[in-house]
Design a protein around this motif. Structure first.
Motif, PDB file in Angstrom:
ATOM      1  N   ALA A  98       0.533  -1.189  -0.243  1.00 33.07           N
ATOM      2  CA  ALA A  98       0.107   0.047  -0.196  1.00 33.07           C
ATOM      3  C   ALA A  98       0.625   0.859  -0.277  1.00 33.07           C
ATOM      4  N   VAL A  99       2.371   1.174   0.301  1.00 33.86           N
ATOM      5  CA  VAL A  99       2.780   2.333   0.374  1.00 33.86           C
ATOM      6  C   VAL A  99       3.850   2.569  -0.563  1.00 33.86           C
ATOM      7  N   THR A 100       4.377   3.502  -1.123  1.00 32.81           N
ATOM      8  CA  THR A 100       5.209   3.805  -1.689  1.00 32.81           C
ATOM      9  C   THR A 100       6.508   5.141  -1.431  1.00 32.81           C
ATOM     10  N   ALA A 101       7.697   4.777  -1.810  1.00 34.21           N
ATOM     11  CA  ALA A 101       9.143   5.533  -0.932  1.00 34.21           C
ATOM     12  C   ALA A 101       8.159   7.334  -1.310  1.00 34.21           C
ATOM     13  N   ASP A 102       7.033   7.852  -2.772  1.00 42.70           N
ATOM     14  CA  ASP A 102       6.248   9.457  -2.866  1.00 42.70           C
ATOM     15  C   ASP A 102       5.251   9.371  -2.252  1.00 42.70           C
ATOM     16  N   GLY A 103       4.532   8.288  -1.951  1.00 41.04           N
ATOM     17  CA  GLY A 103       2.876   8.464  -1.965  1.00 41.04           C
ATOM     18  C   GLY A 103       2.292   8.512  -2.496  1.00 41.04           C
ATOM     19  N   ASN A 104       1.288   9.342  -2.210  1.00 40.65           N
ATOM     20  CA  ASN A 104      -0.223  10.414  -3.511  1.00 40.65           C
ATOM     21  C   ASN A 104       0.481  11.634  -3.659  1.00 40.65           C
ATOM     22  N   LEU A 105       1.073  11.543  -5.442  1.00 38.28           N
ATOM     23  CA  LEU A 105       1.400  12.852  -4.714  1.00 38.28           C
ATOM     24  C   LEU A 105      -0.158  14.177  -5.464  1.00 38.28           C
ATOM     25  N   LYS A 106      -1.601  12.938  -6.190  1.00 37.23           N
ATOM     26  CA  LYS A 106      -2.009  13.404  -6.140  1.00 37.23           C
ATOM     27  C   LYS A 106      -2.818  14.297  -4.924  1.00 37.23           C
ATOM     28  N   ALA A 107      -3.569  13.723  -3.720  1.00 38.96           N
ATOM     29  CA  ALA A 107      -3.564  13.968  -2.858  1.00 38.96           C
ATOM     30  C   ALA A 107      -3.419  14.950  -1.799  1.00 38.96           C
ATOM     31  N   GLN A 108      -1.295  15.259  -2.068  1.00 35.03           N
ATOM     32  CA  GLN A 108      -0.292  15.959  -1.353  1.00 35.03           C
ATOM     33  C   GLN A 108      -0.461  16.775  -2.235  1.00 35.03           C
ATOM     34  N   ASP A 109      -0.961  16.881  -3.667  1.00 33.69           N
ATOM     35  CA  ASP A 109      -0.819  18.379  -4.489  1.00 33.69           C
ATOM     36  C   ASP A 109      -2.809  19.219  -3.693  1.00 33.69           C
ATOM     37  N   CYS A 110      -3.421  18.208  -4.000  1.00 34.62           N
ATOM     38  CA  CYS A 110      -4.896  18.558  -3.855  1.00 34.62           C
ATOM     39  C   CYS A 110      -4.085  19.995  -1.788  1.00 34.62           C
ATOM     40  N   VAL A 111      -3.341  19.272  -0.917  1.00 33.96           N
ATOM     41  CA  VAL A 111      -3.414  20.048   0.450  1.00 33.96           C
ATOM     42  C   VAL A 111      -2.901  20.753  -0.090  1.00 33.96           C
ATOM     43  N   ALA A 112      -1.193  21.042  -0.653  1.00 32.66           N
ATOM     44  CA  ALA A 112      -0.778  21.847  -0.768  1.00 32.66           C
ATOM     45  C   ALA A 112      -1.024  23.310  -1.303  1.00 32.66           C
ATOM     46  N   ARG A 113      -2.437  23.058  -2.466  1.00 28.90           N
ATOM     47  CA  ARG A 113      -2.699  23.771  -2.999  1.00 28.90           C
ATOM     48  C   ARG A 113      -4.174  24.409  -1.635  1.00 28.90           C
ATOM     49  N   VAL A 114      -4.503  23.924  -1.026  1.00 25.50           N
ATOM     50  CA  VAL A 114      -5.581  24.443  -0.276  1.00 25.50           C
ATOM     51  C   VAL A 114      -5.062  25.010   1.817  1.00 25.50           C
ATOM     52  N   PHE A 115      -3.917  24.562   1.952  1.00 22.52           N
ATOM     53  CA  PHE A 115      -3.389  24.902   3.296  1.00 22.52           C
ATOM     54  C   PHE A 115      -1.669  24.586   3.015  1.00 22.52           C
ATOM     55  N   GLU A 116      -1.998  25.654   4.363  1.00 21.24           N
ATOM     56  CA  GLU A 116      -0.302  25.904   4.712  1.00 21.24           C
ATOM     57  C   GLU A 116       0.326  25.980   5.718  1.00 21.24           C
ATOM     58  N   LEU A 117       1.793  25.347   6.283  1.00 22.00           N
ATOM     59  CA  LEU A 117       1.731  25.297   7.868  1.00 22.00           C
ATOM     60  C   LEU A 117       1.684  26.859   8.726  1.00 22.00           C
ATOM     61  N   ARG A 118       1.586  26.022   9.460  1.00 22.85           N
ATOM     62  CA  ARG A 118       1.490  27.366  10.884  1.00 22.85           C
ATOM     63  C   ARG A 118       2.715  27.452  11.292  1.00 22.85           C
ATOM     64  N   ASP A 119       2.992  28.092  12.230  1.00 18.61           N
ATOM     65  CA  ASP A 119       4.047  28.575  12.936  1.00 18.61           C
ATOM     66  C   ASP A 119       4.062  27.376  13.617  1.00 18.61           C
ATOM     67  N   THR A 120       2.830  27.773  14.674  1.00 16.14           N
ATOM     68  CA  THR A 120       3.207  26.349  15.860  1.00 16.14           C
ATOM     69  C   THR A 120       1.345  26.057  16.309  1.00 16.14           C
ATOM     70  N   PHE A 121       1.717  24.964  16.823  1.00 15.44           N
ATOM     71  CA  PHE A 121       0.401  24.096  17.208  1.00 15.44           C
ATOM     72  C   PHE A 121       0.592  24.080  18.569  1.00 15.44           C
ATOM     73  N   GLU A 122      -0.029  24.002  19.540  1.00 18.72           N
ATOM     74  CA  GLU A 122      -0.387  23.063  20.875  1.00 18.72           C
ATOM     75  C   GLU A 122      -0.521  21.910  20.813  1.00 18.72           C
ATOM     76  N   TRP A 123       0.238  20.627  21.315  1.00 18.56           N
ATOM     77  CA  TRP A 123      -0.327  19.414  21.377  1.00 18.56           C
ATOM     78  C   TRP A 123      -0.762  19.033  22.534  1.00 18.56           C
ATOM     79  N   ARG A 124      -1.725  18.111  22.819  1.00 18.60           N
ATOM     80  CA  ARG A 124      -2.091  17.874  23.953  1.00 18.60           C
ATOM     81  C   ARG A 124       0.115  16.486  24.482  1.00 18.60           C
ATOM     82  N   GLY A 125       0.593  16.698  25.527  1.00 16.68           N
ATOM     83  CA  GLY A 125       1.095  16.003  25.719  1.00 16.68           C
ATOM     84  C   GLY A 125       2.207  16.059  25.364  1.00 16.68           C
ATOM     85  N   LEU A 126       3.031  17.372  24.128  1.00 18.80           N
ATOM     86  CA  LEU A 126       4.103  16.982  23.806  1.00 18.80           C
ATOM     87  C   LEU A 126       4.227  19.126  23.631  1.00 18.80           C
TER      88      LEU A 126
END
Length: 385
Positions: A259-287
């Motif tokens: 099920a897994v390749t080295a590059d992953g699902n490139l179409k899914a990655q492109d879709c995410v990159a089109r809509v989202f960007e990184l937050r500078d920081t984010f709080e995680w429970r426990g981390l």
């Protein structure tokens, strides 16, 4: 994969266990973290730890996206749900996670909030279309696995011209969490936990591939083996990790080749990159606060961003002081180290997110009756065959 039984063969599992026992050197102890909650449940459900020699120890990681949501973000969702014009939609697990004072989305619903469970982002879009007078907010939670469907929903909402559909984005990133663990004082200074390798997540890796883990293997000399969720997958991954440690290697290997390749699902990655960007920081429970570990909507999609539209300002909130969920997510403690486990905290009365989610470590220990403490009067169940 033709038949799932092929990956649950008891005789083959015992054969792999024998191989692990032969190759695990008796003079050393192996500590491996299974990052994903799905692996934690597989280990508990199939009694995998019972098949391992005593010097091969598994550590539960923070790979449960519902579990790592901080209390403050749950509080934000409850405030949104209580707005009279808002219909809040989310997945089932999230609805029972306690916020401040033990209030959950489910309890807010009982008090009159318009809160509904959905099975997919398409359900959320359909509700927004059918109820144009409501402001429909989708409470988006998850790792890289569930991020592409959220991105697709936003693109579809734009295509349909929906003006009443919004996303409260809480998508977080696996590689950032792994790096945070390896750089944490628990690992580097306090020696509270030892980690010699990771079982990499399965579904996440179908999207992002195996390349993002190469940095950890090289920088920290920690092997990573991406594995499937079936018992034989996990057993084989543990054997592969032992071999890497014995040979002094720190590499990325892919057990889940079906099920897994080295590059992953490139179409899914492109879709995410089109809509989202990184937050500078984010709080995680426990981390705690983890840099560049979560996503937010790009400015061009701001009209769909619930945080911007409803001016959401997260107020940091403390966990229940008696709950050890944060330490369990870091791998410092096990569920049975928590005084609340199996007494005040059960799936029916959860005190923390680790007992709520279907991927939580506490839920796994409870559901499959593993490691029960008889001194507390908690009945010990037999592990699933």
């Amino acid at each position: 994969m033709k038949h799932v039984d092929e990956y649950r063969d008891g005789a083959l599992a015992r054969s792999i266990a024998g191989q692990i026992a032969r190759e695990a050197r008796p003079e050393r102890v192996y500590h491996f973290m299974e990052f994903c909650g799905g692996h934690t449940h597989a280990i508990s459900r199939y009694g995998i730890e019972d098949l391992l020699p005593a010097n091969v120890r598994m550590i539960h990681g923070p790979g449960c996206p519902v579990c790592v949501l901080p209390v403050g973000r749950i509080d934000d969702a409850i405030k949104l749900a209580r707005r009279p014009e808002v219909t809040l939609l989310t997945y089932g697990d999230v609805m029972r996670v306690p916020g401040t004072g033990g209030v959950s989305l489910m309890k807010a619903k009982a008090c009159g909030a318009d809160l509904r469970m959905v099975y997919s982002t398409l359900d959320a879009l359909r509700i927004a279309e059918k109820e144009p007078d409501r402001k429909v907010v989708f409470f988006a939670v998850g790792f890289e696995t569930t991020t592409p469907p959220t991105a697709m929903a936003i693109l579809e909402a734009e295509k349909k011209g929906l003006s009443n559909f919004f996303v409260f984005c809480n998508h977080v990133l696996t590689p950032a969490a792994i790096q945070n663990i390896l750089e944490s004082p628990d690992v580097r200074k306090l020696d509270a936990i030892r980690i010699e390798g990771f079982i990499g997540p399965a579904h996440v890796s179908t999207v992002i591939g195996t390349r993002p883990y190469e940095f950890f293997a090289e920088e920290f000399q920690k092997p990573v083996v991406v594995a499937g969720f079936e018992p034989l997958d996990v057993m084989q991954a543990i054997l592969m990790l032992i071999r890497q440690v014995n040979e002094g290697r720190g590499e990325v290997e892919n057990q889940y080749v079906r099920a897994v390749t080295a590059d992953g699902n490139l179409k899914a990655q492109d879709c995410v990159a089109r809509v989202f960007e990184l937050r500078d920081t984010f709080e995680w429970r426990g981390l705690g606060t983890v840099p560049y570990s979560a996503l937010r909507l790009r400015t061009q999609y701001a009209r769909f961003d619930a945080e911007r539209v409803f001016a959401v300002v997260t107020v940091p909130a403390a966990d229940n002081p008696a709950c050890e969920c944060g330490a369990i997510l870091r791998g410092v403690k096990k569920p049975t180290d928590c005084k609340l486990f199996g007494t005040a905290c059960t799936p029916e009365t959860p005190m923390g997110s680790c007992m709520v989610s279907s991927e939580g470590a506490c839920a796994a220990h409870w559901t499959y009756g593993r490691f029960r403490d008889r001194s507390r009067g908690v009945p010990e169940r037999q592990a699933a065959e």
